[in-house]
Design a protein around this motif. Structure first.
Motif, mmCIF file in Angstrom:
data_model
loop_
_atom_site.group_PDB
_atom_site.id
_atom_site.type_symbol
_atom_site.label_atom_id
_atom_site.label_comp_id
_atom_site.label_asym_id
_atom_site.label_seq_id
_atom_site.Cartn_x
_atom_site.Cartn_y
_atom_site.Cartn_z
ATOM 1 N N GLY A 59 -0.742 0.707 5.354
ATOM 2 C CA GLY A 59 0.595 1.476 5.696
ATOM 3 C C GLY A 59 1.773 2.120 6.986
ATOM 4 O O GLY A 59 0.585 1.499 7.614
ATOM 5 N N LYS A 60 2.080 3.142 6.982
ATOM 6 C CA LYS A 60 2.515 3.189 8.625
ATOM 7 C C LYS A 60 1.433 4.206 8.981
ATOM 8 O O LYS A 60 1.074 4.567 10.004
ATOM 9 C CB LYS A 60 3.702 4.169 8.008
ATOM 10 C CG LYS A 60 4.388 3.319 7.762
ATOM 11 C CD LYS A 60 6.159 3.881 7.566
ATOM 12 C CE LYS A 60 7.555 2.806 7.420
ATOM 13 N NZ LYS A 60 8.942 3.793 7.753
ATOM 14 N N ASP A 61 0.778 4.802 7.844
ATOM 15 C CA ASP A 61 -0.280 5.400 8.467
ATOM 16 C C ASP A 61 -1.933 4.440 8.989
ATOM 17 O O ASP A 61 -2.615 5.617 8.757
ATOM 18 C CB ASP A 61 -1.079 6.734 7.305
ATOM 19 C CG ASP A 61 -1.148 6.519 5.952
ATOM 20 O OD1 ASP A 61 -1.233 4.771 6.185
ATOM 21 O OD2 ASP A 61 -0.712 6.714 4.971
ATOM 22 N N ASN A 62 -1.701 3.314 8.769
ATOM 23 C CA ASN A 62 -2.827 2.394 8.954
ATOM 24 C C ASN A 62 -3.730 2.024 8.047
ATOM 25 O O ASN A 62 -4.909 1.664 7.643
ATOM 26 C CB ASN A 62 -3.288 2.932 9.799
ATOM 27 C CG ASN A 62 -2.884 2.344 11.165
ATOM 28 O OD1 ASN A 62 -1.948 1.349 11.046
ATOM 29 N ND2 ASN A 62 -2.488 3.071 12.553
ATOM 30 N N ARG A 63 -3.358 2.579 6.783
ATOM 31 C CA ARG A 63 -4.182 2.902 5.563
ATOM 32 C C ARG A 63 -3.253 1.748 4.918
ATOM 33 O O ARG A 63 -2.474 1.862 4.348
ATOM 34 C CB ARG A 63 -4.086 4.338 4.636
ATOM 35 C CG ARG A 63 -5.532 4.464 3.450
ATOM 36 C CD ARG A 63 -4.971 4.976 2.622
ATOM 37 N NE ARG A 63 -5.253 5.364 0.832
ATOM 38 C CZ ARG A 63 -4.778 6.053 0.549
ATOM 39 N NH1 ARG A 63 -4.689 6.828 0.155
ATOM 40 N NH2 ARG A 63 -5.692 5.726 -1.433
ATOM 41 N N ILE A 64 -4.391 0.956 3.869
ATOM 42 C CA ILE A 64 -4.908 0.163 2.991
ATOM 43 C C ILE A 64 -4.256 0.057 1.550
ATOM 44 O O ILE A 64 -5.567 0.393 1.431
ATOM 45 C CB ILE A 64 -6.180 -1.201 3.706
ATOM 46 C CG1 ILE A 64 -5.489 -1.720 5.136
ATOM 47 C CG2 ILE A 64 -5.494 -2.720 2.919
ATOM 48 C CD1 ILE A 64 -6.808 -2.531 5.362
ATOM 49 N N ARG A 65 -3.473 -0.001 1.092
ATOM 50 C CA ARG A 65 -3.496 0.109 -0.398
ATOM 51 C C ARG A 65 -2.953 -1.482 -0.995
ATOM 52 O O ARG A 65 -2.524 -2.114 -0.736
ATOM 53 C CB ARG A 65 -2.245 1.433 -0.129
ATOM 54 C CG ARG A 65 -2.402 1.892 0.105
ATOM 55 C CD ARG A 65 -1.391 3.391 -0.285
ATOM 56 N NE ARG A 65 -0.878 3.865 0.527
ATOM 57 C CZ ARG A 65 -1.089 4.652 2.254
ATOM 58 N NH1 ARG A 65 -0.958 4.036 3.007
ATOM 59 N NH2 ARG A 65 -1.529 6.092 2.462
ATOM 60 N N ALA A 66 -2.888 -1.117 -2.185
ATOM 61 C CA ALA A 66 -2.415 -2.422 -3.568
ATOM 62 C C ALA A 66 -2.471 -2.113 -4.220
ATOM 63 O O ALA A 66 -2.395 -0.841 -4.887
ATOM 64 C CB ALA A 66 -3.966 -3.449 -3.739
ATOM 65 N N PHE A 67 -0.735 -3.010 -4.328
ATOM 66 C CA PHE A 67 0.120 -2.229 -5.609
ATOM 67 C C PHE A 67 0.161 -3.476 -6.402
ATOM 68 O O PHE A 67 -0.112 -4.947 -5.770
ATOM 69 C CB PHE A 67 1.003 -1.919 -5.647
ATOM 70 C CG PHE A 67 1.555 -0.665 -4.262
ATOM 71 C CD1 PHE A 67 1.271 -0.234 -4.983
ATOM 72 C CD2 PHE A 67 1.115 -1.343 -3.261
ATOM 73 C CE1 PHE A 67 1.523 1.290 -4.629
ATOM 74 C CE2 PHE A 67 1.126 -0.231 -2.273
ATOM 75 C CZ PHE A 67 1.611 0.896 -2.656
ATOM 76 N N HIS A 68 0.293 -3.452 -7.483
ATOM 77 C CA HIS A 68 0.949 -4.761 -8.784
ATOM 78 C C HIS A 68 1.892 -5.739 -8.426
ATOM 79 O O HIS A 68 2.865 -4.556 -7.654
ATOM 80 C CB HIS A 68 1.408 -4.459 -10.263
ATOM 81 C CG HIS A 68 0.037 -4.155 -10.481
ATOM 82 N ND1 HIS A 68 -1.114 -5.599 -11.555
ATOM 83 C CD2 HIS A 68 -1.015 -2.882 -11.044
ATOM 84 C CE1 HIS A 68 -2.109 -4.498 -11.954
ATOM 85 N NE2 HIS A 68 -2.120 -3.149 -12.049
#
Length: 416
Positions: free
Chosen positions: A73-82
């Motif tokens: 993300g723009k906040d440098n956090r890594i996220r996962a989604f279906h």
């Protein structure tokens, strides 16, 4: 195709200390049970965090029936989604990796920001509420530079692993690493055969001439709960590494679902190279010397890894079918290391490219033999195949528990 009750019966009938019976390595119903009760419920290693260099960078993977996208993300956090559009179900990202400003469905251009919020859906009417149609989340954590995901609504605890892994990986500085090379191959064998092959070096002397230049096939070096007093080399190696700030002692999950262990390489070797010398001039993180050996880390059901002074190698497996498994290998180096200056790619990758292909051949021939009606399970060597016995005990234990009458039938999706 075996039912889940038939799969349970086969597991309960297994003879301790012996390989599994034929159908448990090739039956579609068994794979479906494995997916429902392991792959959809456990934490899985997905990618090294450094694979996603900047906001908008993404990677995709397929876990059984579930396509998943992992994005920074723009906040440098890594996220996962279906990896499924909330409109008509199109996959959002078809590529293995890439970069984007927003996630745009290629079908009707529904658009999601990097945090999964729906920000554009054309001509949906006045009563349409976009806040109800964000992407479905997948649990995602970054542990010291290794990204794990879990499809379950309520994932199992990871608090036992997190502090240990982050502490042991800290000197490798994976946050300051980059992917120098990536390889994905398909092995025509059941995923359990791929793990079994990794959990022993009984076969190494006959199958892996490149690896055996630097990696010891002495089973005492990697005994499941650590070497005994008859292995003074590793004890001295631990003392030297720990004095330099490198956590080294064997540490593990109570049921050995994961283990961390730092071991020396053969004869003072520095790295997994044909010359035995370091492949990369610029060391990883704060590693104090080249001959730190290899920090070994496995995590069931899908990963084993090596972290050395000059580079790291991370492995991920994913089942494709009852007799096909995808194996992805990433070689990590310091982010400032320059190819052609600090390292030569062929030197860096040759040993494990050779080893991966040799393992592929071993697993495929193993699978072909098991498919024969003449196959019957043979006994494991308690000296050479202790790790295989432990894996199969872990697998049968967790599967018999979850295939019982109170077990669920599959994963619920994580809350939005």
């Amino acid at each position: 195709m075996l039912s889940q009750s038939e799969t349970l019966s086969r597991l309960l009938a297994r003879q301790s200390g012996y390989a599994l019976e034929r159908d448990l390595y090739c039956d579609p119903g068994v794979l479906e049970a494995d997916l429902q009760h392991l792959w959809y419920r456990e934490w899985l290693f997905a990618i090294p965090a450094c694979e996603l260099e900047k906001p908008g960078a993404f990677a995709t993977l397929q876990i059984g029936a579930y396509p998943v996208v992992i994005i920074k993300g723009k906040d440098n956090r890594i996220r996962a989604f279906h990896n499924v559009c909330r409109h008509r179900g199109q996959r959002l990202c078809a590529k293995t990796n890439g970069a984007t400003t927003n996630l745009v469905c290629p079908y009707h251009q529904w658009t999601y920001d990097l945090e999964g919020k729906l920000i554009f859906a054309r001509d949906m009417g006045e009563d349409f509420d976009p806040s109800k149609f964000g992407l479905k989340k997948v649990h995602c954590v970054d542990l010291g530079g290794m990204v794990f995901i879990c499809l379950a609504e309520v994932p199992p605890p990871i608090s036992d692993l997190a502090p240990k892994l982050m502490s042991y990986l800290a000197p490798s500085g994976l946050a300051d690493a980059k992917v120098a090379f990536s390889s994905t191959i398909v092995e025509n064998g059941n995923w359990k055969l791929v793990i079994e092959n990794n959990r022993e070096c009984y076969h190494c002397g006959g199958a892996h001439p490149s690896l055996c230049r630097t990696y010891s096939d002495n089973p005492r070096m990697t005994a499941m709960e650590g070497p005994d007093s008859a292995s003074p080399d590793i004890i001295e190696h631990w003392k030297r590494c720990e004095a330099a700030g490198l956590p080294s002692r064997f540490t593990n999950h109570p049921q050995m679902q994961w283990r961390l262990a730092r071991i020396p390489l053969l004869n003072g070797a520095e790295s997994y190279t044909m010359s035995t010398k370091a492949a990369v001039a610029k060391r990883m993180g704060t590693m104090p010397f080249n001959d730190a050996g290899s920090l070994l880390f496995f995590h069931y059901p899908n990963s084993w890894n090596h972290f050395l002074g000059d580079h790291a190698i991370v492995f991920r497996i994913l089942p494709i079918s009852p007799t096909e498994t995808q194996v992805t290998t990433n070689w990590l180096v310091h982010k400032d290391a320059v190819e052609g200056v600090d390292y030569d790619l062929e030197t860096l990758t040759r040993v494990w490219l050779n080893t991966n292909d040799e393992d592929r051949q071993v697993v495929e021939e193993n699978q072909k033999g098991i498919l024969s009606p003449a196959y019957e399970p043979g006994p494991y060597s308690p000296i050479q195949e202790e790790g295989v016995m432990q894996f199969i005990d872990w697998y049968t234990g967790i599967m018999t528990q979850r295939l019982g009458p109170v077990s669920g039938t599959g994963p619920a999706l994580a809350a939005e």
